[in-house]
Motif scaffolding. Structure first.
Motif, PDB file in Angstrom:
ATOM      1  N   VAL A  16     -19.166  31.410 -27.849  1.00  0.00           N
ATOM      2  CA  VAL A  16     -18.179  32.451 -27.600  1.00  0.00           C
ATOM      3  C   VAL A  16     -17.603  32.816 -28.966  1.00  0.00           C
ATOM      4  O   VAL A  16     -17.491  31.951 -29.844  1.00  0.00           O
ATOM      5  CB  VAL A  16     -17.090  31.928 -26.622  1.00  0.00           C
ATOM      6  N   PRO A  17     -17.292  34.091 -29.221  1.00  0.00           N
ATOM      7  CA  PRO A  17     -16.857  34.500 -30.558  1.00  0.00           C
ATOM      8  C   PRO A  17     -15.433  34.054 -30.878  1.00  0.00           C
ATOM      9  O   PRO A  17     -14.484  34.847 -30.865  1.00  0.00           O
ATOM     10  CB  PRO A  17     -16.986  36.024 -30.513  1.00  0.00           C
ATOM     11  N   VAL A  18     -15.285  32.775 -31.177  1.00  0.00           N
ATOM     12  CA  VAL A  18     -13.960  32.179 -31.378  1.00  0.00           C
ATOM     13  C   VAL A  18     -13.978  31.230 -32.568  1.00  0.00           C
ATOM     14  O   VAL A  18     -14.925  30.466 -32.759  1.00  0.00           O
ATOM     15  CB  VAL A  18     -13.509  31.411 -30.117  1.00  0.00           C
ATOM     16  N   MET A  19     -12.902  31.300 -33.337  1.00  0.00           N
ATOM     17  CA  MET A  19     -12.622  30.299 -34.366  1.00  0.00           C
ATOM     18  C   MET A  19     -11.299  29.642 -34.015  1.00  0.00           C
ATOM     19  O   MET A  19     -10.343  30.320 -33.617  1.00  0.00           O
ATOM     20  CB  MET A  19     -12.534  30.951 -35.744  1.00  0.00           C
ATOM     21  N   ALA A  20     -11.246  28.338 -34.118  1.00  0.00           N
ATOM     22  CA  ALA A  20      -9.999  27.619 -33.857  1.00  0.00           C
ATOM     23  C   ALA A  20      -9.059  27.783 -35.042  1.00  0.00           C
ATOM     24  O   ALA A  20      -9.479  27.696 -36.199  1.00  0.00           O
ATOM     25  CB  ALA A  20     -10.280  26.147 -33.613  1.00  0.00           C
ATOM     26  N   GLY A  21      -7.789  28.009 -34.756  1.00  0.00           N
ATOM     27  CA  GLY A  21      -6.801  28.081 -35.815  1.00  0.00           C
ATOM     28  C   GLY A  21      -6.435  26.683 -36.288  1.00  0.00           C
ATOM     29  O   GLY A  21      -6.273  25.770 -35.470  1.00  0.00           O
ATOM     30  N   PRO A  22      -6.294  26.478 -37.592  1.00  0.00           N
ATOM     31  CA  PRO A  22      -5.893  25.161 -38.106  1.00  0.00           C
ATOM     32  C   PRO A  22      -4.404  24.941 -37.887  1.00  0.00           C
ATOM     33  O   PRO A  22      -3.580  25.727 -38.356  1.00  0.00           O
ATOM     34  CB  PRO A  22      -6.233  25.258 -39.597  1.00  0.00           C
ATOM     35  N   LEU A 174      -8.756  38.087 -35.192  1.00  0.00           N
ATOM     36  CA  LEU A 174      -7.435  38.400 -34.652  1.00  0.00           C
ATOM     37  C   LEU A 174      -6.785  37.151 -34.088  1.00  0.00           C
ATOM     38  O   LEU A 174      -7.398  36.415 -33.312  1.00  0.00           O
ATOM     39  CB  LEU A 174      -7.531  39.464 -33.561  1.00  0.00           C
ATOM     40  N   SER A 175      -5.536  36.919 -34.482  1.00  0.00           N
ATOM     41  CA  SER A 175      -4.759  35.790 -34.013  1.00  0.00           C
ATOM     42  C   SER A 175      -3.489  36.287 -33.323  1.00  0.00           C
ATOM     43  O   SER A 175      -2.892  37.268 -33.743  1.00  0.00           O
ATOM     44  CB  SER A 175      -4.378  34.901 -35.205  1.00  0.00           C
ATOM     45  N   GLY A 176      -3.086  35.565 -32.278  1.00  0.00           N
ATOM     46  CA  GLY A 176      -1.817  35.892 -31.630  1.00  0.00           C
ATOM     47  C   GLY A 176      -1.941  35.948 -30.121  1.00  0.00           C
ATOM     48  O   GLY A 176      -2.412  36.959 -29.582  1.00  0.00           O
ATOM     49  N   CYS A 177      -1.580  34.869 -29.432  1.00  0.00           N
ATOM     50  CA  CYS A 177      -1.492  34.820 -27.967  1.00  0.00           C
ATOM     51  C   CYS A 177      -2.838  34.881 -27.261  1.00  0.00           C
ATOM     52  O   CYS A 177      -2.900  35.199 -26.069  1.00  0.00           O
ATOM     53  CB  CYS A 177      -0.591  35.935 -27.437  1.00  0.00           C
ATOM     54  N   ILE A 178      -3.921  34.584 -27.940  1.00  0.00           N
ATOM     55  CA  ILE A 178      -5.243  34.597 -27.313  1.00  0.00           C
ATOM     56  C   ILE A 178      -5.512  33.213 -26.738  1.00  0.00           C
ATOM     57  O   ILE A 178      -5.566  32.231 -27.473  1.00  0.00           O
ATOM     58  CB  ILE A 178      -6.335  34.991 -28.326  1.00  0.00           C
ATOM     59  N   VAL A 184     -10.165  37.091 -25.424  1.00  0.00           N
ATOM     60  CA  VAL A 184     -11.202  37.100 -26.470  1.00  0.00           C
ATOM     61  C   VAL A 184     -11.948  38.424 -26.436  1.00  0.00           C
ATOM     62  O   VAL A 184     -12.176  39.064 -27.478  1.00  0.00           O
ATOM     63  CB  VAL A 184     -12.176  35.921 -26.287  1.00  0.00           C
ATOM     64  N   LEU A 185     -12.344  38.856 -25.234  1.00  0.00           N
ATOM     65  CA  LEU A 185     -13.046  40.124 -25.112  1.00  0.00           C
ATOM     66  C   LEU A 185     -12.154  41.283 -25.542  1.00  0.00           C
ATOM     67  O   LEU A 185     -12.609  42.218 -26.210  1.00  0.00           O
ATOM     68  CB  LEU A 185     -13.505  40.325 -23.657  1.00  0.00           C
ATOM     69  N   ALA A 186     -10.876  41.222 -25.201  1.00  0.00           N
ATOM     70  CA  ALA A 186      -9.942  42.270 -25.615  1.00  0.00           C
ATOM     71  C   ALA A 186      -9.824  42.337 -27.129  1.00  0.00           C
ATOM     72  O   ALA A 186      -9.726  43.427 -27.706  1.00  0.00           O
ATOM     73  CB  ALA A 186      -8.571  42.017 -24.998  1.00  0.00           C
ATOM     74  N   ALA A 187      -9.844  41.180 -27.785  1.00  0.00           N
ATOM     75  CA  ALA A 187      -9.797  41.163 -29.244  1.00  0.00           C
ATOM     76  C   ALA A 187     -11.003  41.883 -29.830  1.00  0.00           C
ATOM     77  O   ALA A 187     -10.882  42.639 -30.807  1.00  0.00           O
ATOM     78  CB  ALA A 187      -9.734  39.720 -29.754  1.00  0.00           C
ATOM     79  N   GLU A 188     -12.161  41.679 -29.226  1.00  0.00           N
ATOM     80  CA  GLU A 188     -13.370  42.377 -29.684  1.00  0.00           C
ATOM     81  C   GLU A 188     -13.235  43.889 -29.490  1.00  0.00           C
ATOM     82  O   GLU A 188     -13.625  44.677 -30.358  1.00  0.00           O
ATOM     83  CB  GLU A 188     -14.589  41.859 -28.938  1.00  0.00           C
ATOM     84  N   TYR A 196      -9.117  34.189 -32.856  1.00  0.00           N
ATOM     85  CA  TYR A 196      -8.607  33.023 -33.593  1.00  0.00           C
ATOM     86  C   TYR A 196      -7.613  32.340 -32.670  1.00  0.00           C
ATOM     87  O   TYR A 196      -6.537  32.879 -32.399  1.00  0.00           O
ATOM     88  CB  TYR A 196      -7.932  33.544 -34.851  1.00  0.00           C
ATOM     89  N   ILE A 197      -7.969  31.171 -32.150  1.00  0.00           N
ATOM     90  CA  ILE A 197      -7.201  30.520 -31.095  1.00  0.00           C
ATOM     91  C   ILE A 197      -6.636  29.193 -31.588  1.00  0.00           C
ATOM     92  O   ILE A 197      -7.383  28.335 -32.065  1.00  0.00           O
ATOM     93  CB  ILE A 197      -8.069  30.286 -29.846  1.00  0.00           C
ATOM     94  N   GLY A 198      -5.326  29.017 -31.434  1.00  0.00           N
ATOM     95  CA  GLY A 198      -4.697  27.779 -31.860  1.00  0.00           C
ATOM     96  C   GLY A 198      -3.988  27.037 -30.747  1.00  0.00           C
ATOM     97  O   GLY A 198      -4.376  25.939 -30.357  1.00  0.00           O
TER      98      GLY A 198
END
Length: 317
Positions: A16-22, A174-178, A184-188, A196-198
């Motif tokens: 899935v097109p996601v990177m974890a936020g540190p 994109l980071s913020g409330c995802i 995730v799809l909306a960010a795309e 960017y998910i934390g």
């Protein structure tokens, strides 16, 4: 490699097109390994291990467990980070695939990392910050919108994304409330290559968060998030219940002016991040504490369902 090719190359390696936020303190080597094995880009702040030697050991362990899966180490580039030079040596020696720079723009640092083979991403909260980073030649820009956990932005992701995408054709996150697959799809759709998910990972088994912290995330929602610059000099989002538990009035926090940023040790208030807990406004989607891999599995399923709901094929691998 141009921005479109880089985006395609990274996405091809992910479920899935996601990177974890540190996440400061919360992200661990075990969490990074679980994130990578789950099919996303895992990440961890260099400052989370107690010493540079511990960072060295953690990076070596991550590399030994994730194979060729991409992962990232976050370096705070601000001058108040007394460990920057030593931690940078570790990152260079291990040839960390992705380095996320935060809180300062340093063109020499960007060049040094890229020359060593790392992709360099920089997080930004304003279009003007993004332009400065683009001039430095970063490989990716992380747009931090309003509501993000940790150090946060104050601009709507709709506004921030449209302003940056107007001129930037490179890799954009994109980071913020995802927190779920639909987001995730909306960010795309907004123009991001990766979400960017934390905060959802704060409730992960592998996260270095106390049981009470995990419980606050699971039980919390956007109404439980308070923004303050009083701990590090930069706006950050905190859990209202943790402020109250530490004897602070969430509605009357002291605002910091002058003195600039102090990130060393987490800020010049020793309670910052350790006893006063940070999270983003998207925690309402977090319903349980669980292993990171289980959360990612549900994220993938939700993402595929969201794609199919608008007539796209499922993407899961």
């Amino acid at each position: 490699m141009n921005g479109r090719d880089l985006a395609a190359s990274l996405k091809a390696k992910l479920r899935v097109p996601v990177m974890a936020g540190p996440m400061f303190i919360a992200s661990t080597a075990d969490l990074v390994i679980a994130q990578c094995k789950g099919g996303i880009i895992g990440s961890m702040p260099a400052l989370n291990p107690r010493t540079t030697a511990d960072l060295d050991a953690d990076v070596a362990r991550i590399k030994a467990n994730v194979g060729d899966a991409p992962f990232a180490i976050n370096l705070v580039a601000h001058k108040s980070n007394s460990r920057l030079d030593a931690d940078l040596e570790v990152v260079l020696r291990h040839k960390v695939p992705i380095v996320v720079l935060a809180l300062a723009a340093n063109p020499d640092l960007v060049c040094t990392l890229q020359a060593n083979g790392s992709l360099v991403f920089q997080d930004v909260i304003k279009d003007r910050h993004a332009r400065k980073c683009a001039e430095m030649g970063v490989d990716g820009i992380i747009a931090v919108g309003a509501g993000a956990g940790g150090h946060t932005g104050d601009t709507s992701p709709f506004a921030l994304m449209q302003e940056i995408r107007e001129w930037w054709d490179g890799l954009l996150l994109l980071s913020g409330c995802i927190a779920n697959g639909r987001s995730v799809l909306a960010a795309e759709v907004l123009g991001a290559d990766l979400a960017y998910i934390g905060s959802p990972f704060l409730a992960s088994t592998e996260a270095n968060t106390q049981d009470g912290f995990k419980r606050m995330v699971v039980e919390g929602a956007s109404k439980d998030i308070v923004t303050s610059n009083g701990f590090t000099g930069v706006n950050a989002n905190f859990l209202r219940p943790s402020l109250i538990e530490n004897g602070l009035d969430p509605d009357n926090l002291v605002k910091r002016s002058g003195g600039g940023i102090n990130i060393d040790g987490g800020g010049d208030n020793a309670k910052a991040w350790k006893e006063i807990w940070s999270a983003g406004q998207g925690i309402g989607a977090v319903k349980r504490a669980e292993p990171a891999g289980d959360y990612i599995d549900r994220l993938v399923a939700d993402y595929d369902a969201a794609r199919m709901a608008i007539g796209l094929e499922a993407r899961s691998r």
